[in-house]
Design a protein around this motif. Structure first.
Motif, PDB file in Angstrom:
ATOM      1  N   MET A   1       0.839  -1.209   0.000  1.00  0.00           N
ATOM      2  CA  MET A   1       0.000   0.000   0.000  1.00  0.00           C
ATOM      3  C   MET A   1       0.867   1.249   0.000  1.00  0.00           C
ATOM      4  SD  MET A   1      -2.911  -1.191   2.741  1.00  0.00           S
ATOM      5  CE  MET A   1      -3.679   0.416   2.908  1.00  0.00           C
ATOM      6  N   ALA A   2       1.882   1.260   0.871  1.00  0.00           N
ATOM      7  CA  ALA A   2       2.760   2.427   0.981  1.00  0.00           C
ATOM      8  C   ALA A   2       3.506   2.677  -0.327  1.00  0.00           C
ATOM      9  CB  ALA A   2       3.744   2.236   2.132  1.00  0.00           C
ATOM     10  N   GLU A   3       4.019   1.615  -0.937  1.00  0.00           N
ATOM     11  CA  GLU A   3       4.782   1.778  -2.183  1.00  0.00           C
ATOM     12  C   GLU A   3       3.903   2.339  -3.299  1.00  0.00           C
ATOM     13  OE1 GLU A   3       6.474  -2.136  -2.625  1.00  0.00           O
ATOM     14  OE2 GLU A   3       8.369  -1.494  -1.699  1.00  0.00           O
ATOM     15  N   ARG A   4       2.642   1.925  -3.338  1.00  0.00           N
ATOM     16  CA  ARG A   4       1.735   2.485  -4.343  1.00  0.00           C
ATOM     17  C   ARG A   4       1.401   3.950  -4.044  1.00  0.00           C
ATOM     18  NH1 ARG A   4      -3.080  -0.680  -4.165  1.00  0.00           N
ATOM     19  NH2 ARG A   4      -2.251  -1.871  -2.410  1.00  0.00           N
ATOM     20  N   SER A   5       1.306   4.296  -2.753  1.00  0.00           N
ATOM     21  CA  SER A   5       1.083   5.709  -2.387  1.00  0.00           C
ATOM     22  C   SER A   5       2.287   6.569  -2.754  1.00  0.00           C
ATOM     23  CB  SER A   5       0.792   5.831  -0.889  1.00  0.00           C
ATOM     24  OG  SER A   5      -0.465   5.284  -0.562  1.00  0.00           O
ATOM     25  N   ILE A   6       3.479   6.024  -2.555  1.00  0.00           N
ATOM     26  CA  ILE A   6       4.704   6.745  -2.936  1.00  0.00           C
ATOM     27  C   ILE A   6       4.686   7.039  -4.443  1.00  0.00           C
ATOM     28  CG2 ILE A   6       7.215   6.521  -3.162  1.00  0.00           C
ATOM     29  CD1 ILE A   6       7.058   4.840  -0.495  1.00  0.00           C
ATOM     30  N   LYS A   7       4.322   6.045  -5.247  1.00  0.00           N
ATOM     31  CA  LYS A   7       4.229   6.240  -6.706  1.00  0.00           C
ATOM     32  C   LYS A   7       3.120   7.233  -7.050  1.00  0.00           C
ATOM     33  CE  LYS A   7       5.990   1.679  -8.023  1.00  0.00           C
ATOM     34  NZ  LYS A   7       5.636   0.342  -8.568  1.00  0.00           N
ATOM     35  N   LEU A   8       2.008   7.128  -6.336  1.00  0.00           N
ATOM     36  CA  LEU A   8       0.864   8.016  -6.582  1.00  0.00           C
ATOM     37  C   LEU A   8       1.262   9.485  -6.437  1.00  0.00           C
ATOM     38  CD1 LEU A   8      -2.266   7.988  -7.041  1.00  0.00           C
ATOM     39  CD2 LEU A   8      -2.505   7.888  -4.546  1.00  0.00           C
ATOM     40  N   ASN A   9       2.209   9.755  -5.528  1.00  0.00           N
ATOM     41  CA  ASN A   9       2.648  11.127  -5.260  1.00  0.00           C
ATOM     42  C   ASN A   9       3.990  11.470  -5.921  1.00  0.00           C
ATOM     43  OD1 ASN A   9       0.601  12.203  -3.135  1.00  0.00           O
ATOM     44  ND2 ASN A   9       1.095  10.140  -2.431  1.00  0.00           N
ATOM     45  N   ASP A  10       4.459  10.591  -6.811  1.00  0.00           N
ATOM     46  CA  ASP A  10       5.727  10.816  -7.531  1.00  0.00           C
ATOM     47  C   ASP A  10       6.889  11.064  -6.576  1.00  0.00           C
ATOM     48  OD1 ASP A  10       4.557  10.573 -10.126  1.00  0.00           O
ATOM     49  OD2 ASP A  10       3.806  12.627  -9.941  1.00  0.00           O
ATOM     50  N   LEU A  11       6.969  10.262  -5.528  1.00  0.00           N
ATOM     51  CA  LEU A  11       8.019  10.446  -4.514  1.00  0.00           C
ATOM     52  C   LEU A  11       9.002   9.272  -4.467  1.00  0.00           C
ATOM     53  CD1 LEU A  11       5.841  11.967  -1.642  1.00  0.00           C
ATOM     54  CD2 LEU A  11       7.674  13.134  -2.886  1.00  0.00           C
ATOM     55  N   GLU A  12       9.080   8.504  -5.553  1.00  0.00           N
ATOM     56  CA  GLU A  12       9.969   7.331  -5.562  1.00  0.00           C
ATOM     57  C   GLU A  12      11.428   7.696  -5.306  1.00  0.00           C
ATOM     58  OE1 GLU A  12       7.145   6.306  -9.108  1.00  0.00           O
ATOM     59  OE2 GLU A  12       7.696   8.098  -7.948  1.00  0.00           O
ATOM     60  N   ASP A  13      11.825   8.910  -5.707  1.00  0.00           N
ATOM     61  CA  ASP A  13      13.217   9.319  -5.523  1.00  0.00           C
ATOM     62  C   ASP A  13      13.516   9.776  -4.098  1.00  0.00           C
ATOM     63  OD1 ASP A  13      13.759   8.784  -8.159  1.00  0.00           O
ATOM     64  OD2 ASP A  13      13.476  10.857  -8.828  1.00  0.00           O
ATOM     65  N   GLN A  14      12.452   9.998  -3.299  1.00  0.00           N
ATOM     66  CA  GLN A  14      12.684  10.534  -1.960  1.00  0.00           C
ATOM     67  C   GLN A  14      12.286   9.589  -0.831  1.00  0.00           C
ATOM     68  OE1 GLN A  14      10.735  14.236  -1.006  1.00  0.00           O
ATOM     69  NE2 GLN A  14      12.013  14.612   0.783  1.00  0.00           N
ATOM     70  N   VAL A  15      11.280   8.768  -1.036  1.00  0.00           N
ATOM     71  CA  VAL A  15      10.779   7.894   0.025  1.00  0.00           C
ATOM     72  C   VAL A  15      11.007   6.434  -0.373  1.00  0.00           C
ATOM     73  CG1 VAL A  15       8.827   7.269   1.487  1.00  0.00           C
ATOM     74  CG2 VAL A  15       9.009   9.609   0.607  1.00  0.00           C
ATOM     75  N   GLU A  16      11.655   5.688   0.500  1.00  0.00           N
ATOM     76  CA  GLU A  16      11.947   4.265   0.259  1.00  0.00           C
ATOM     77  C   GLU A  16      11.293   3.424   1.348  1.00  0.00           C
ATOM     78  OE1 GLU A  16      15.709   1.100   0.369  1.00  0.00           O
ATOM     79  OE2 GLU A  16      16.068   3.247   0.668  1.00  0.00           O
ATOM     80  N   MET A  17      10.584   2.382   0.941  1.00  0.00           N
ATOM     81  CA  MET A  17       9.992   1.439   1.891  1.00  0.00           C
ATOM     82  C   MET A  17      10.892   0.216   2.030  1.00  0.00           C
ATOM     83  SD  MET A  17       7.159   2.505   3.277  1.00  0.00           S
ATOM     84  CE  MET A  17       6.796   0.948   4.080  1.00  0.00           C
ATOM     85  N   ILE A  18      11.116  -0.208   3.260  1.00  0.00           N
ATOM     86  CA  ILE A  18      11.834  -1.450   3.537  1.00  0.00           C
ATOM     87  C   ILE A  18      10.872  -2.409   4.238  1.00  0.00           C
ATOM     88  CG2 ILE A  18      13.700  -2.509   4.862  1.00  0.00           C
ATOM     89  CD1 ILE A  18      15.273   0.065   4.547  1.00  0.00           C
ATOM     90  N   HIS A  19      10.744  -3.609   3.705  1.00  0.00           N
ATOM     91  CA  HIS A  19       9.888  -4.631   4.303  1.00  0.00           C
ATOM     92  C   HIS A  19      10.734  -5.417   5.298  1.00  0.00           C
ATOM     93  CE1 HIS A  19       7.533  -8.638   3.783  1.00  0.00           C
ATOM     94  NE2 HIS A  19       7.149  -7.988   4.862  1.00  0.00           N
ATOM     95  N   SER A  20      10.578  -5.121   6.586  1.00  0.00           N
ATOM     96  CA  SER A  20      11.419  -5.776   7.591  1.00  0.00           C
ATOM     97  C   SER A  20      10.818  -5.620   8.977  1.00  0.00           C
ATOM     98  CB  SER A  20      12.827  -5.163   7.577  1.00  0.00           C
ATOM     99  OG  SER A  20      13.623  -5.705   8.621  1.00  0.00           O
ATOM    100  N   ASP A  21      11.173  -6.554   9.835  1.00  0.00           N
ATOM    101  CA  ASP A  21      10.925  -6.444  11.273  1.00  0.00           C
ATOM    102  C   ASP A  21      11.856  -5.365  11.813  1.00  0.00           C
ATOM    103  OD1 ASP A  21      11.167  -6.921  14.122  1.00  0.00           O
ATOM    104  OD2 ASP A  21      10.310  -8.906  13.795  1.00  0.00           O
TER     105      ASP A  21
END
Length: 250
Positions: free
Chosen positions: A85-105
């Motif tokens: 969900m977060a990664e799609r929101s990042i793309k929705l706002n054209d923020l791929e170059d600034q916000v990175e999601m890490i899937h981790s504990d």
């Protein structure tokens, strides 16, 4: 940008920041605590800071922080569906170059983020301890977000202190009933509490949220208890300060 939504998802507005975010009532929706944390955290405007958001959920706080700084924001979330969900929101706002999601504990954070490297860290963690008597949400997604099933308060403070640089700042939102425990665990991890603000639903009610700033290896002196933050007036309308946090300067 065309973003595919799953059947239980919707797009909401983060109005103050002119952002859109994917939400789901059955999986995760950010609420006022995320808005308060995003506003409370002080982030350098320049592009040289290391900014990290733990327990990021659907990325709401990370997205907010991205609008307060030119630095990159790294967000960490355990649940794969929320990361998606977060990664799609990042793309929705054209923020791929600034916000990175890490899937981790979060307990494995230093496998992804270098120790002693972070300038600013935020976290809206699970609030509730887990005991044999505790009633957990039957929805597994919501139970993990709200209960300490994968991350205890002690673990959070240990990981946060490990990631932060000396004098780096951590920002948390939590519950007042755990205030003393929070203070104990922060100090045990050498995170000196520096600013605290209690949040009240209305002026005649007990506090139901708590905002805290801590500094790694900061001095024990200089703690500030900020003025109370009231959310609603007697007519059920947002007070101006909270309204600004949600809607911006209209």
């Amino acid at each position: 940008m065309e973003i595919q939504l799953k059947e239980d998802e919707r797009i909401d507005q983060l109005m103050q920041y002119d952002l859109e975010i994917i939400q789901s009532p059955s999986v995760f929706s950010f609420s006022l605590d995320a808005v308060l944390l995003g506003d409370f955290a002080k982030v350098p405007k320049h592009d040289r800071a290391r900014v990290v958001d733990l327990c990021s959920g659907n990325g709401a706080v990370a997205l907010m922080l991205s609008q307060k700084t030119n630095s990159k924001v790294v967000a960490m979330e355990l649940q794969e569906r929320l990361v998606d969900m977060a990664e799609r929101s990042i793309k929705l706002n054209d923020l791929e170059d600034q916000v990175e999601m890490i899937h981790s504990d979060v307990n494995h954070a230093t496998e992804h983020i270098k120790k002693d490297s972070v300038d600013v860290l935020t976290c809206n963690p699970p609030y509730f301890t887990v005991t044999e008597e505790s009633r957990k949400n039957p929805n597994a997604h919501l139970a993990i977000a709200r209960h300490e099933l994968h991350l205890t308060l002690k673990e959070l403070m240990t990981v946060s202190a490990g990631l932060l640089k000396t004098k780096g700042k951590a920002y948390f939102v939590h519950r007042p009933e755990r205030f003393l425990e929070i203070m104990d665990e922060m100090r045990a991890a050498r995170l000196a509490p520096k600013r605290i603000r209690f949040v009240y639903p209305k002026p005649d009610r007990e506090a139901n949220m708590l905002l805290i700033e801590g500094i790694k290896q900061g001095k024990e002196s200089g703690l500030k208890i900020l003025p109370p933050l009231y959310v609603f007036d007697e007519n059920g309308n947002y007070y101006p300060e909270v309204r600004r946090m949600i809607y911006g300067n209209e």
